[in-house]
Design a protein around this motif. Structure first.
Motif, short mmCIF file in Angstrom:
data_model
loop_
_atom_site.label_atom_id
_atom_site.label_comp_id
_atom_site.label_asym_id
_atom_site.label_seq_id
_atom_site.Cartn_x
_atom_site.Cartn_y
_atom_site.Cartn_z
N UNK A 174 0.82 -1.21 0.00
CA UNK A 174 0.00 0.00 0.00
C UNK A 174 0.85 1.26 0.00
N UNK A 175 1.87 1.29 0.86
CA UNK A 175 2.61 2.53 1.08
C UNK A 175 3.65 2.82 0.01
N UNK A 176 4.39 1.81 -0.42
CA UNK A 176 5.49 2.07 -1.35
C UNK A 176 4.99 2.60 -2.69
N UNK A 177 4.07 1.90 -3.38
CA UNK A 177 3.56 2.49 -4.64
C UNK A 177 2.85 3.82 -4.42
N UNK A 178 2.04 3.91 -3.36
CA UNK A 178 1.31 5.15 -3.11
C UNK A 178 2.23 6.33 -2.88
N UNK A 179 3.27 6.12 -2.09
CA UNK A 179 4.20 7.20 -1.78
C UNK A 179 5.00 7.60 -3.01
N UNK A 180 5.43 6.64 -3.80
CA UNK A 180 6.24 6.93 -4.98
C UNK A 180 5.42 7.65 -6.03
N UNK A 181 4.21 7.17 -6.28
CA UNK A 181 3.36 7.81 -7.29
C UNK A 181 3.04 9.25 -6.89
N UNK A 182 2.68 9.45 -5.63
CA UNK A 182 2.34 10.80 -5.17
C UNK A 182 3.55 11.72 -5.22
N UNK A 183 4.70 11.25 -4.73
CA UNK A 183 5.90 12.10 -4.71
C UNK A 183 6.36 12.44 -6.12
N UNK A 184 6.26 11.49 -7.05
CA UNK A 184 6.66 11.76 -8.43
C UNK A 184 5.70 12.74 -9.08
N UNK A 185 4.40 12.58 -8.83
CA UNK A 185 3.41 13.50 -9.41
C UNK A 185 3.62 14.92 -8.90
N UNK A 186 3.87 15.06 -7.60
CA UNK A 186 4.11 16.39 -7.02
C UNK A 186 5.42 16.97 -7.56
N UNK A 187 6.45 16.13 -7.71
CA UNK A 187 7.73 16.61 -8.24
C UNK A 187 7.58 17.13 -9.67
N UNK A 188 6.81 16.41 -10.48
CA UNK A 188 6.57 16.87 -11.86
C UNK A 188 5.83 18.20 -11.85
N UNK A 189 4.87 18.33 -10.95
CA UNK A 189 4.10 19.56 -10.85
C UNK A 189 4.98 20.73 -10.40
N UNK A 190 5.94 20.46 -9.51
CA UNK A 190 6.79 21.52 -8.97
C UNK A 190 8.04 21.77 -9.80
N UNK A 191 8.21 21.00 -10.85
CA UNK A 191 9.39 21.17 -11.71
C UNK A 191 9.14 22.28 -12.72
N UNK A 192 8.80 23.43 -12.21
CA UNK A 192 8.47 24.59 -13.04
C UNK A 192 9.28 25.79 -12.55
N UNK A 193 9.39 26.76 -13.39
CA UNK A 193 10.03 28.02 -13.00
C UNK A 193 8.96 29.10 -12.99
N UNK A 194 8.44 29.35 -11.81
CA UNK A 194 7.40 30.36 -11.68
C UNK A 194 7.49 31.00 -10.30
N UNK A 195 6.81 32.11 -10.13
CA UNK A 195 6.86 32.85 -8.89
C UNK A 195 6.26 32.04 -7.74
N UNK A 196 6.98 32.00 -6.62
CA UNK A 196 6.49 31.31 -5.44
C UNK A 196 6.69 29.81 -5.44
N UNK A 197 7.36 29.24 -6.45
CA UNK A 197 7.52 27.79 -6.53
C UNK A 197 8.39 27.26 -5.39
N UNK A 198 9.36 28.08 -4.94
CA UNK A 198 10.22 27.66 -3.83
C UNK A 198 9.44 27.49 -2.54
N UNK A 199 8.47 28.37 -2.31
CA UNK A 199 7.63 28.27 -1.11
C UNK A 199 6.78 27.01 -1.18
N UNK A 200 6.23 26.71 -2.34
CA UNK A 200 5.41 25.53 -2.51
C UNK A 200 6.23 24.26 -2.24
N UNK A 201 7.46 24.24 -2.75
CA UNK A 201 8.33 23.07 -2.54
C UNK A 201 8.60 22.88 -1.05
#
Length: 297
Positions: A80-107
């Motif tokens: 339950x935890x390993x796939x769930x954690x990896x999928x969520x962390x990768x999805x959030x990382x892709x979302x935060x892999x941007x150059x925009x204002x305030x992205x550092x705070x979000x990270x």
């Protein structure tokens, strides 16, 4: 003269690392070896210790039904935890892999839960959130739903514990984010020229480039999940009806509740062998899906 100066520097280096060496021997190597020796005895922390051979291991595999119950719970928790954690962390990382204002705070905000690790305070917070009159049921009541027995229903309790581990995805997210930053932009440009859309670019360009970090994350998260103890101990005590009774909690109860130290040591070595076996299997599969820069295509 020159050699004596080098020797003195070498002696100073040993002095600097002496605290670490003492910690390694006293806190890691000694318990590691001692637990192996205890596993072949009837050691109970108080009485005389007698050598009994493989009796603890035989009993564990042939007579202890709780062992197989806790093994099944631990495996389910890991799945339950390993796939769930990896999928969520990768999805959030892709979302935060941007150059925009305030992205550092979000990270920073997304990373914060991982700072607490597997602490007792966080486990207690989770218990308060998901108790029968906790915040989650209060929110469900607003929408005319529930209540749900998050910690009292055997079908739901393990998932509730798993959500705590998945919620602490920050460290995996940071590693994925670093890996995404290392993907050459020229590969995306070449994929765009070939007509690839964003989804195709992710699976054909991004994913192969980050597989080494993905492999490392799977290994580490699997090891952590198989050793879980804190959340099961603090939140549910292994209940209800042993539905969250993990191997780490069984080991603790055998050793510190029933004072069967020799038997608990045997359990710890079974967990160690299980982790070793799973790790070796994962390493055996990496040649099929993990791509390194020096691989010859």
């Amino acid at each position: 003269m020159k050699h004596s100066k080098i020797a003195k520097r070498g002696h100073k280096a040993y002095i600097y690392i002496l605290p670490w060496l003492i910690g390694l021997v006293v806190l890691q190597l000694y318990p590691f070896i001692a637990s192996l020796l205890y596993s072949f005895t009837n050691y109970n922390a108080f009485g005389k210790m007698n050598f009994i051979g493989f009796d603890n291991y035989v009993r564990l595999f042939t007579k202890d039904k709780e062992f197989y119950k806790s093994l099944g719970v631990t495996i389910k928790y890991t799945l339950l935890t390993v796939p769930g954690k990896i999928i969520l962390s990768l999805a959030i990382a892709v979302m935060l892999n941007k150059t925009r204002k305030g992205i550092g705070v979000l990270r920073t905000i997304f990373y914060l839960p991982s700072l607490f690790g597997g602490s007792i305070a966080v486990a207690l917070l989770w218990k308060l959130l998901f108790m029968d009159n906790g915040l989650m049921n209060s929110l469900l009541h607003i929408f005319k739903l529930g209540p749900v027995s998050w910690l009292g229903d055997p079908k739901v309790a393990l998932t509730t514990l798993s959500s705590l581990e998945i919620w602490q995805f920050g460290s995996s997210m940071v590693m994925f984010l670093a890996a995404l930053k290392q993907v050459p932009q020229s590969l995306y440009e070449a994929a765009g020229i070939d007509g690839a859309n964003k989804v195709q670019s992710f699976f054909k360009v991004t994913f192969p480039q980050i597989t080494p970090i993905l492999f490392f994350t799977i290994i580490m998260q699997t090891i952590n999940a198989l050793q879980n103890f804190t959340s099961a101990f603090v939140i549910t005590k292994g209940g209800p009806v042993k539905s969250t009774y993990m191997l780490g909690l069984k080991l603790y109860n055998d050793g510190f509740a029933y004072y069967k130290m020799g038997y608990a040591s045997a359990s710890s070595w079974v967990i160690f062998i299980l982790i070793l076996a799973v790790t070796l299997v994962l390493f055996g599969t990496q040649r099929f899906w993990v791509f390194y820069e020096d691989d010859v295509k």
